[in-house]
Write an enzyme that holds these catalytic residues in place. Structure first.
Site, PDB file in Angstrom:
ATOM      1  N   VAL A 162       0.854  -1.177   0.000  1.00 59.49           N
ATOM      2  CA  VAL A 162       0.000   0.000   0.000  1.00 59.49           C
ATOM      3  C   VAL A 162       0.898   1.238   0.000  1.00 59.49           C
ATOM      4  O   VAL A 162       1.875   1.298   0.743  1.00 59.49           O
ATOM      5  CB  VAL A 162      -0.919   0.005   1.246  1.00 59.49           C
ATOM      6  CG1 VAL A 162      -1.623   1.333   1.417  1.00 59.49           C
ATOM      7  CG2 VAL A 162      -1.920  -1.137   1.174  1.00 59.49           C
TER       8      VAL A 162
ATOM      9  N   SER B   6       2.957  -4.432   3.220  1.00 54.55           N
ATOM     10  CA  SER B   6       3.850  -3.313   3.484  1.00 54.55           C
ATOM     11  C   SER B   6       3.061  -2.054   3.204  1.00 54.55           C
ATOM     12  O   SER B   6       2.201  -2.036   2.326  1.00 54.55           O
ATOM     13  CB  SER B   6       5.072  -3.350   2.555  1.00 54.55           C
ATOM     14  OG  SER B   6       5.794  -4.541   2.732  1.00 54.55           O
ATOM     15  N   CYS B   7       3.348  -0.984   3.951  1.00 53.72           N
ATOM     16  CA  CYS B   7       2.702   0.303   3.723  1.00 53.72           C
ATOM     17  C   CYS B   7       3.797   1.359   3.694  1.00 53.72           C
ATOM     18  O   CYS B   7       4.604   1.447   4.617  1.00 53.72           O
ATOM     19  CB  CYS B   7       1.689   0.598   4.818  1.00 53.72           C
ATOM     20  SG  CYS B   7       0.774   2.135   4.533  1.00 53.72           S
ATOM     21  N   VAL B   8       3.804   2.131   2.614  1.00 58.55           N
ATOM     22  CA  VAL B   8       4.875   3.092   2.383  1.00 58.55           C
ATOM     23  C   VAL B   8       4.273   4.469   2.126  1.00 58.55           C
ATOM     24  O   VAL B   8       3.294   4.591   1.383  1.00 58.55           O
ATOM     25  CB  VAL B   8       5.701   2.658   1.145  1.00 58.55           C
ATOM     26  CG1 VAL B   8       6.803   3.642   0.850  1.00 58.55           C
ATOM     27  CG2 VAL B   8       6.249   1.253   1.333  1.00 58.55           C
TER      28      VAL B   8
END
Length: 129
Positions: free
Chosen positions: A81, A108-110
């Site tokens: 995301v 994963s969230c970036v």
């Protein structure tokens, strides 16, 4: 290894030289790698306004691409995301949880300085059958 390009006319058109997804015939099953999906309406080509609306639309775009390869959210094992603003993390999580209510995939969230077309949210996924 056989590689098949998967595109869907029901999803927002690619904004660059890429496919909606690639389906790979792996040993023991298929693996689908999707390109990032943003919250743009495939009919109008316009982004939804709020991060919540964009998140729902991006999931709708992702769903039709998964379906095009005979997959669904149940097949998703990993997502990434991208958020324009980490302050939207909680709002996005509420919507995200609706699509993965049990046994959610790895994620994963970036935070991203910019996303395509000025989007606030983008999601990519890996699905396995």
């Amino acid at each position: 290894m056989e590689k098949k390009v998967i595109n869907s006319e029901k999803a927002f058109a690619a904004v660059g030289p890429y496919s909606h997804s690639i389906l790979v015939d792996g040993s023991g099953g298929d693996i689908q790698f999707t390109s990032g999906q943003i919250g743009a309406d495939p009919k109008t080509g316009k982004l939804k306004e709020t991060v919540e609306e964009q998140t729902v639309q991006a999931f709708a775009n992702l769903e039709v691409i998964l379906n095009e390869a005979g997959m669904s959210f149940d097949n998703v094992v990993k997502t990434t995301v991208f958020l324009k603003n980490m302050g939207d993390f909680a709002a996005v999580n509420e919507i995200y949880a609706q699509y993965f209510p049990a046994n959610p995939p790895a994620r994963s969230c970036v935070a991203a300085a910019e996303l395509p077309l000025g989007a606030l949210f983008e999601i990519e996924a890996i699905a396995v059958r």
